[in-house]
Design an enzyme around this catalytic site. Structure first.
Site: not given
Ligand code: GLC
Length: 710
Positions: A260
């Site tokens: 993430d």
């Molecule tokens: C965010 C979220 C994730 C998302 C990613 C990209 O922090 O936790 O769900 O897909 O970043 O935006």
């Protein structure tokens, strides 16, 4: 792809593991990107070795980024474009918690299909969805993105979304590769506080939290994203148990793992890695492929390889999975795959897509209460009060490609529909009502109180400790009731709320955030043009003190229902009951459905056979409608104790007025099995109860015995 891999230097291989934002490739690195460059310790060479892009918003932008990138790419390995297409691109559908409330997998699949068709015209190849994090805690703002508290339903919805996104193959235009997230157990963040510690047993992981990810992978999801939280004290992003033992060894997942946002670097803050070099070591060792928005791999992996602390084999495996994914998508043939200004113009926000969004919205709302006030008729004089009378903010979190100006307000729709509106006031503060306001309000037959949460109050990093309506919105209900009028409260929110202080409402419609066509859907439901058919997939607590509260709980050794006298030593609160205000699976209709007693083809079941469970449902009203017929089981005795109820099957069926329909569910040992803490799937002979009904708390029951093997 092996041949290509073998041509790459170590630096070029490591570059494929880096995912950064698109502006790095098209902005002036010195003048416009200076700060982020410093933060990530990147330079031009590292940027133009990156493997994928996070977030893109148009075909023009994608084509420019890819063009600039390929100009400097020695091996012409195209960038892969990923984005959060969660419940729509520009045509926004209901938030996933609402989608799940439709209990209509085909509809959810359709919503994902259309989202993919629109997003792929911008050159997006991968979506960071479905989010399959089961959660029992509405204080956690991200419940809005998931499918609720049940593993089976979460699995069905996650599978439907993957099928919708990937459709007939990710190499085809109009399809997206799905990246299921967040692996694992993110929805169990303690106290519902986002990013907080998760401490759940392997028994709970296997029997509750893993199901959604597993069903998405079984449906063919091409990527999986790691979660911000720890599991057993080890960050998910560097967790070998999750990424190798479960994902690769048990589930045979061959796809790509991605962190993430910055979550590999965050393993330092977690207290696992002492620095980015150790984070890189832990990540590649655990089986993390792509590092999103941080640069541990880019800045430290080469040293680890050169020093022999990391085997080149681990790097090659990760890079090969990424190259294979790019090949499968067809990027080597066409680096600009999908991006099309013409298709963008033709397909995005098309009438057809908007019509589909309305249909999905119709089935996603949940009627929680109705004491002879709905549906309204056109002669009814109505007043519209509360902030959502004039709000366009009805699309919920993770919908930033959608534009509020595309959303109608309820006032606009009521006027277009020529409803008999006698008074409007979008003031949130009941205390600001003047005598004149009250005089006008009194001219209404029914007062619609349109309240809820700001879109920003749910979603990532938006946890709440108090789940009552904010800013005294409940006083609008009190004000309306003080005039002795029928009051219909419509809720616009992204999580279960505590509704005890609006219980005076004569009717309550849970409208969540229904997307671009929210206002029309709410009007159609209130006036009976559409009969509500949604059912809750998360329990609504009486108060925050009951949380976590969920239907599929264990019985404990001192369950309340066993007590002759509830004031003895049993599991209960002194100040509130054990039941939620509204349970899992609950939702009303304008029809009146009644269930006949269940019929079994046998009261015993051999493991290799199927038990037929027949149920007849009568529609005792003059209104045609959908009913979601839910089948639950209870395994009364097992080595590892089982929940008092488990949803195992459901069917959403149409029952015309004054008619009845019979369904026969087939229960097999698959439905009766469970996971031991080590993940083994087992089924034990013994007494079971099967329950069928309109919610977890409204069921017909009958018992049967699963026999020992012959
Ligand atoms: C965010 C979220 C994730 C998302 C990613 C990209 O922090 O936790 O769900 O897909 O970043 O935006």
């Amino acid at each position: 792809m092996i041949n290509l891999l073998q041509k790459l230097t170590t630096k070029e291989k490591i570059g494929q593991l880096l995912q950064i934002a698109p502006f790095f490739f098209i902005k002036d690195l010195e003048k416009e990107v200076y700060g982020p460059l410093l933060d990530l310790q990147l330079n031009e060479e590292k940027i133009f070795l990156a493997g994928s892009v996070l977030g893109i918003g148009s075909a023009t932008e994608m084509m420019e980024v890819q063009k600039q990138y390929l100009k400097k790419s020695k091996h012409q390995i195209p960038l892969l474009f990923m984005a959060d297409i969660i419940h729509g691109y520009k045509t926004i559908f209901p938030v996933p918690l609402a989608l799940a409330s439709s209990w209509n997998p085909e509809l959810v699949k359709k919503a994902a299909r259309i989202s993919a068709v629109e997003a792929s015209t911008a050159g997006i190849h991968v979506t960071f969805a479905p989010m399959a994090d089961l959660s029992r805690d509405p204080r956690w703002g991200r419940v809005v993105e998931g499918f609720g508290e049940d593993p089976y339903l979460t699995g069905v919805m996650a599978q439907s979304m993957v099928e919708g996104f990937q459709n007939d193959g990710i190499e085809k235009d109009g399809n997206l590769a799905a990246c299921v997230k967040h692996f694992a157990g993110y929805g169990a963040s303690e106290a519902g506080r986002d990013y907080n510690t998760v401490d759940v047993s392997r028994y709970a992981l296997h029997n509750y939290y893993f199901e959604g990810y597993k069903k998405a992978i079984d449906a063919g999801a091409k990527l999986i994203m790691t979660a911000f939280n720890v599991i057993e004290g080890v960050p998910s992003t560097t967790n070998r148990f999750l990424l190798r033992d479960i994902l690769r060894d048990q589930w045979k997942f061959k796809g790509v793992t991605i962190s993430d946002y910055d979550s590999l670097k965050q393993t330092i803050a977690h207290g696992q890695a002492k620095d980015m070099e150790e984070a890189a070591l832990n990540g590649i060792d655990a089986g993390l492929d792509i590092e999103m928005a941080s640069s541990c791999y880019t800045n430290h992996l080469e040293k680890l390889i050169v020093s022999g602390q990391v085997d080149m084999k681990l790097l090659d495996e990760a890079v090969l999975r990424i190259l294979e994914l790019k090949k499968e998508i067809g990027l080597f043939e066409n680096p600009y795959k999908g991006a099309s200004l013409e298709q963008e113009e033709k397909l995005v926000l098309s009438k057809k897509h908007l019509a589909e969004s309305l249909k999905v919205a119709h089935e996603s709302a949940v009627l929680l209460k109705n004491e002879d006030v709905l549906p309204l008729d056109k002669q009814t004089k109505v007043a519209l009060i509360g902030p959502f009378a004039s709000s366009r903010k009805t699309q919920g979190s993770w919908s930033w490609h959608g534009r509020h100006e595309n959303n109608q307000t309820l006032i606009e729709v009521f006027n277009l529909e020529k409803a008999d509106v006698v008074y409007i006031n979008d003031e949130v503060d009941a205390l600001k009502y003047t005598k004149k306001d009250l005089e006008q309000l009194k001219t209404a037959d029914v007062i619609l109180v349109l309240v809820g949460e700001d879109e920003k109050w749910s979603g990532e990093a938006h946890s709440l400790s108090d789940l009552h309506l904010r800013d005294g919105q409940h006083l609008l209900v009190e004000l309306a009731k003080s005039l002795n009028k029928k009051v219909v409260t419509v809720l616009f929110n992204g999580r279960p709320l505590v509704l005890t202080n609006i219980s005076q409402s004569d009717a309550i419609l849970e409208a969540w955030f229904l997307g671009t066509r929210s206002a029309q859907a709410v009007y159609d439901l209130l006036y009976g043009r559409v009969n509500p058919s949604g059912k809750l997939t998360m329990s609504f607590p009486v108060n925050v003190g009951q949380i976590p509260i969920y239907y599929n709980h264990l019985n404990t050794g001192r369950p309340l229902e066993f007590a002759e006298n509830p004031n003895t030593y049993v599991s209960r609160y002194l100040d509130v009951g054990n039941d939620p205000l509204y349970p899992f699976g609950y939702g009303l209709s304008y029809s009146k459905f009644s269930y006949d007693p269940l019929e079994l083809n046998s009261t015993t079941l051999q493991k290799e056979d199927a038990l037929e469970v027949k149920v007849t449902i009568q529609n005792k009203s003059d209104v045609d409608g959908y009913e979601v017929v839910q089948l639950y089981i209870r395994d009364h005795h097992a080595k590892v104790v089982r929940p008092v109820q488990e949803l195992k099957q459901f069917q959403k069926i149409w029952i015309p007025k004054r008619q009845k329909r019979s369904l026969t569910f087939k229960l097999t040992q698959t439905d009766l099995s469970y996971h031991l803490p080590n993940g083994d799937l087992v089924v034990e002979p013994g007494l079971f109860t099967v329950m069928v009904g309109s919610s977890a708390h409204h069921v017909e029951k009958i018992q049967f015995e699963l026999k020992e093997d012959n």
